[in-house]
Design a protein around this motif. Structure first.
Motif, PDB file in Angstrom:
ATOM      1  N   GLU A  49      -6.939  14.784   6.908  1.00  0.00           N
ATOM      2  CA  GLU A  49      -6.151  13.979   5.973  1.00  0.00           C
ATOM      3  C   GLU A  49      -4.903  14.752   5.547  1.00  0.00           C
ATOM      4  OE1 GLU A  49      -6.338  11.723   1.662  1.00  0.00           O
ATOM      5  OE2 GLU A  49      -8.216  12.271   2.636  1.00  0.00           O
ATOM      6  N   GLU A  50      -5.058  16.041   5.367  1.00  0.00           N
ATOM      7  CA  GLU A  50      -3.912  16.884   4.996  1.00  0.00           C
ATOM      8  C   GLU A  50      -2.810  16.827   6.052  1.00  0.00           C
ATOM      9  OE1 GLU A  50      -2.916  21.608   4.343  1.00  0.00           O
ATOM     10  OE2 GLU A  50      -4.976  20.924   4.070  1.00  0.00           O
ATOM     11  N   SER A  51      -3.193  16.896   7.318  1.00  0.00           N
ATOM     12  CA  SER A  51      -2.204  16.826   8.399  1.00  0.00           C
ATOM     13  C   SER A  51      -1.543  15.448   8.446  1.00  0.00           C
ATOM     14  CB  SER A  51      -2.861  17.126   9.744  1.00  0.00           C
ATOM     15  OG  SER A  51      -3.303  18.463   9.788  1.00  0.00           O
ATOM     16  N   ALA A  52      -2.332  14.394   8.286  1.00  0.00           N
ATOM     17  CA  ALA A  52      -1.779  13.036   8.302  1.00  0.00           C
ATOM     18  C   ALA A  52      -0.791  12.845   7.153  1.00  0.00           C
ATOM     19  CB  ALA A  52      -2.897  12.006   8.211  1.00  0.00           C
ATOM     20  N   ARG A  53      -1.128  13.340   5.976  1.00  0.00           N
ATOM     21  CA  ARG A  53      -0.218  13.221   4.829  1.00  0.00           C
ATOM     22  C   ARG A  53       1.048  14.065   5.037  1.00  0.00           C
ATOM     23  NH1 ARG A  53      -1.908   9.973   1.104  1.00  0.00           N
ATOM     24  NH2 ARG A  53      -4.119   9.504   0.918  1.00  0.00           N
ATOM     25  N   CYS A  54       0.909  15.199   5.685  1.00  0.00           N
ATOM     26  CA  CYS A  54       2.075  16.026   6.016  1.00  0.00           C
ATOM     27  C   CYS A  54       3.037  15.242   6.907  1.00  0.00           C
ATOM     28  CB  CYS A  54       1.615  17.310   6.708  1.00  0.00           C
ATOM     29  SG  CYS A  54       2.958  18.358   7.315  1.00  0.00           S
ATOM     30  N   VAL A  55       2.499  14.543   7.896  1.00  0.00           N
ATOM     31  CA  VAL A  55       3.333  13.729   8.785  1.00  0.00           C
ATOM     32  C   VAL A  55       4.014  12.617   7.987  1.00  0.00           C
ATOM     33  CG1 VAL A  55       3.318  12.139  10.756  1.00  0.00           C
ATOM     34  CG2 VAL A  55       1.986  14.255  10.849  1.00  0.00           C
ATOM     35  N   ALA A  56       3.267  11.955   7.109  1.00  0.00           N
ATOM     36  CA  ALA A  56       3.839  10.875   6.295  1.00  0.00           C
ATOM     37  C   ALA A  56       5.008  11.380   5.451  1.00  0.00           C
ATOM     38  CB  ALA A  56       2.767  10.248   5.403  1.00  0.00           C
ATOM     39  N   ILE A  57       4.874  12.576   4.911  1.00  0.00           N
ATOM     40  CA  ILE A  57       5.955  13.159   4.110  1.00  0.00           C
ATOM     41  C   ILE A  57       7.134  13.542   4.995  1.00  0.00           C
ATOM     42  CG2 ILE A  57       6.583  15.185   2.722  1.00  0.00           C
ATOM     43  CD1 ILE A  57       3.643  15.045   1.603  1.00  0.00           C
ATOM     44  N   ALA A  58       6.843  14.068   6.171  1.00  0.00           N
ATOM     45  CA  ALA A  58       7.898  14.538   7.074  1.00  0.00           C
ATOM     46  C   ALA A  58       8.726  13.394   7.660  1.00  0.00           C
ATOM     47  CB  ALA A  58       7.285  15.364   8.202  1.00  0.00           C
ATOM     48  N   LEU A  59       8.099  12.248   7.867  1.00  0.00           N
ATOM     49  CA  LEU A  59       8.809  11.124   8.477  1.00  0.00           C
ATOM     50  C   LEU A  59       9.591  10.336   7.437  1.00  0.00           C
ATOM     51  CD1 LEU A  59       6.103   9.679  10.889  1.00  0.00           C
ATOM     52  CD2 LEU A  59       8.253  10.762  11.541  1.00  0.00           C
ATOM     53  N   ASP A  60      10.792   9.970   7.774  1.00  0.00           N
ATOM     54  CA  ASP A  60      11.581   9.065   6.956  1.00  0.00           C
ATOM     55  C   ASP A  60      10.888   7.700   6.945  1.00  0.00           C
ATOM     56  OD1 ASP A  60      14.421   8.336   5.795  1.00  0.00           O
ATOM     57  OD2 ASP A  60      13.954   6.803   7.316  1.00  0.00           O
ATOM     58  N   ASP A  61      10.837   7.044   5.791  1.00  0.00           N
ATOM     59  CA  ASP A  61      10.143   5.762   5.689  1.00  0.00           C
ATOM     60  C   ASP A  61      10.696   4.711   6.642  1.00  0.00           C
ATOM     61  OD1 ASP A  61       8.446   6.778   3.785  1.00  0.00           O
ATOM     62  OD2 ASP A  61       9.313   5.679   2.105  1.00  0.00           O
ATOM     63  N   VAL A  68       7.897  11.033  15.465  1.00  0.00           N
ATOM     64  CA  VAL A  68       6.454  11.128  15.194  1.00  0.00           C
ATOM     65  C   VAL A  68       5.882  12.360  15.885  1.00  0.00           C
ATOM     66  CG1 VAL A  68       4.215  10.002  15.483  1.00  0.00           C
ATOM     67  CG2 VAL A  68       6.228   8.633  14.890  1.00  0.00           C
ATOM     68  N   ILE A  69       6.229  12.535  17.132  1.00  0.00           N
ATOM     69  CA  ILE A  69       5.725  13.687  17.885  1.00  0.00           C
ATOM     70  C   ILE A  69       6.199  14.991  17.252  1.00  0.00           C
ATOM     71  CG2 ILE A  69       5.845  14.881  20.114  1.00  0.00           C
ATOM     72  CD1 ILE A  69       5.943  12.028  21.397  1.00  0.00           C
ATOM     73  N   SER A  70       7.457  15.058  16.848  1.00  0.00           N
ATOM     74  CA  SER A  70       7.978  16.258  16.178  1.00  0.00           C
ATOM     75  C   SER A  70       7.232  16.539  14.882  1.00  0.00           C
ATOM     76  CB  SER A  70       9.470  16.105  15.884  1.00  0.00           C
ATOM     77  OG  SER A  70      10.200  16.067  17.073  1.00  0.00           O
ATOM     78  N   SER A  71       6.944  15.492  14.134  1.00  0.00           N
ATOM     79  CA  SER A  71       6.199  15.653  12.878  1.00  0.00           C
ATOM     80  C   SER A  71       4.769  16.086  13.142  1.00  0.00           C
ATOM     81  CB  SER A  71       6.222  14.353  12.073  1.00  0.00           C
ATOM     82  OG  SER A  71       7.537  14.038  11.682  1.00  0.00           O
ATOM     83  N   SER A 124       0.817  -1.208   0.000  1.00  0.00           N
ATOM     84  CA  SER A 124       0.000   0.000   0.000  1.00  0.00           C
ATOM     85  C   SER A 124       0.854   1.262   0.000  1.00  0.00           C
ATOM     86  CB  SER A 124      -0.907   0.024   1.230  1.00  0.00           C
ATOM     87  OG  SER A 124      -1.632   1.235   1.276  1.00  0.00           O
ATOM     88  N   PRO A 125       0.584   2.167  -0.926  1.00  0.00           N
ATOM     89  CA  PRO A 125       1.320   3.424  -0.916  1.00  0.00           C
ATOM     90  C   PRO A 125       0.979   4.283   0.313  1.00  0.00           C
ATOM     91  CG  PRO A 125      -0.420   3.493  -2.563  1.00  0.00           C
ATOM     92  CD  PRO A 125      -0.389   2.096  -2.011  1.00  0.00           C
ATOM     93  N   ASP A 126      -0.122   3.980   0.974  1.00  0.00           N
ATOM     94  CA  ASP A 126      -0.555   4.742   2.147  1.00  0.00           C
ATOM     95  C   ASP A 126      -0.302   4.005   3.459  1.00  0.00           C
ATOM     96  OD1 ASP A 126      -1.452   6.910   0.650  1.00  0.00           O
ATOM     97  OD2 ASP A 126      -3.410   5.992   0.327  1.00  0.00           O
ATOM     98  N   TRP A 127       0.644   3.088   3.478  1.00  0.00           N
ATOM     99  CA  TRP A 127       0.899   2.272   4.662  1.00  0.00           C
ATOM    100  C   TRP A 127       1.216   3.122   5.890  1.00  0.00           C
ATOM    101  CZ3 TRP A 127       5.598   2.275   7.229  1.00  0.00           C
ATOM    102  CH2 TRP A 127       6.658   2.919   6.570  1.00  0.00           C
ATOM    103  N   GLU A 128       1.935   4.230   5.691  1.00  0.00           N
ATOM    104  CA  GLU A 128       2.293   5.076   6.837  1.00  0.00           C
ATOM    105  C   GLU A 128       1.057   5.695   7.488  1.00  0.00           C
ATOM    106  OE1 GLU A 128       6.431   7.295   6.415  1.00  0.00           O
ATOM    107  OE2 GLU A 128       5.218   7.437   4.592  1.00  0.00           O
ATOM    108  N   LEU A 129       0.043   5.986   6.685  1.00  0.00           N
ATOM    109  CA  LEU A 129      -1.164   6.605   7.229  1.00  0.00           C
ATOM    110  C   LEU A 129      -1.860   5.707   8.234  1.00  0.00           C
ATOM    111  CD1 LEU A 129      -2.641   8.350   4.062  1.00  0.00           C
ATOM    112  CD2 LEU A 129      -1.278   9.360   5.915  1.00  0.00           C
ATOM    113  N   LEU A 130      -1.765   4.391   8.034  1.00  0.00           N
ATOM    114  CA  LEU A 130      -2.367   3.465   8.992  1.00  0.00           C
ATOM    115  C   LEU A 130      -1.720   3.625  10.365  1.00  0.00           C
ATOM    116  CD1 LEU A 130      -4.361   1.194   9.537  1.00  0.00           C
ATOM    117  CD2 LEU A 130      -2.617  -0.420   8.734  1.00  0.00           C
ATOM    118  N   MET A 131      -0.409   3.776  10.387  1.00  0.00           N
ATOM    119  CA  MET A 131       0.297   3.994  11.652  1.00  0.00           C
ATOM    120  C   MET A 131      -0.041   5.373  12.207  1.00  0.00           C
ATOM    121  SD  MET A 131       3.354   5.624  13.042  1.00  0.00           S
ATOM    122  CE  MET A 131       4.431   5.893  11.665  1.00  0.00           C
TER     123      MET A 131
END
Length: 139
Positions: free
Chosen positions: A76-88, A120-123, A56-63
């Motif tokens: 959703e915008e905030s969740a996607r921002c976090v996904a982009i900010a976090l290293d995979d 995660v908290i920083s993001s 899933s390309p959205d696997w990080e969003l589940l976490m």
């Protein structure tokens, strides 16, 4: 297609019996509750997260959207921002550790080591509105 890939991957890596024991795919997934109620071995958690990442390309969003109380109030915008900010790799390891809470094993006088949550908290702090931040509860 994501669901088929995930179910096939989990069956292939964990086996049907282990999936039944963990009650995987039997009810909606929430990382907070799942990690606290299931006895998941590190190898199983790694297999689960690797499967999600592969399928899933959205696997990080589940976490991100189920890691703690209050995440249901994030946009959703905030969740996607976090996904982009976090290293995979950081996201993957955090996801694994939250499935196998290392802080439940042996209590320490200073409390659990939750340092794996720092990125995660920083993001969250960088991406969330004040209202969203106020809804989050990592305690």
């Amino acid at each position: 297609m994501d669901a088929q890939c995930i179910s096939d991957g989990l069956i292939g890596s964990l086996g049907v019996e282990r999936i039944r024991e963990l009650r995987v795919l039997q009810y909606p997934f929430g990382l907070l509750g799942y990690g606290l109620t299931m006895q998941i071995e590190l190898d199983d958690a790694q297999s689960m997260v690797e499967t999600l990442r592969r399928c899933s390309p959205d696997w990080e969003l589940l976490m991100i959207t189920t890691i703690t109380q209050g995440t249901e109030f994030m946009s959703e915008e905030s969740a996607r921002c976090v996904a982009i900010a976090l290293d995979d790799e950081v996201s993957q390891w955090t996801f694994v550790l939250e499935l196998v809470p290392p802080y439940d094993d042996e209590p320490t006088p200073t409390g659990p080591d939750l340092s794996h949550l720092d990125p995660v908290i920083s993001s969250f702090q960088a991406c969330f509105s004040d209202q969203e931040l106020n809804a989050i509860d990592f305690d």
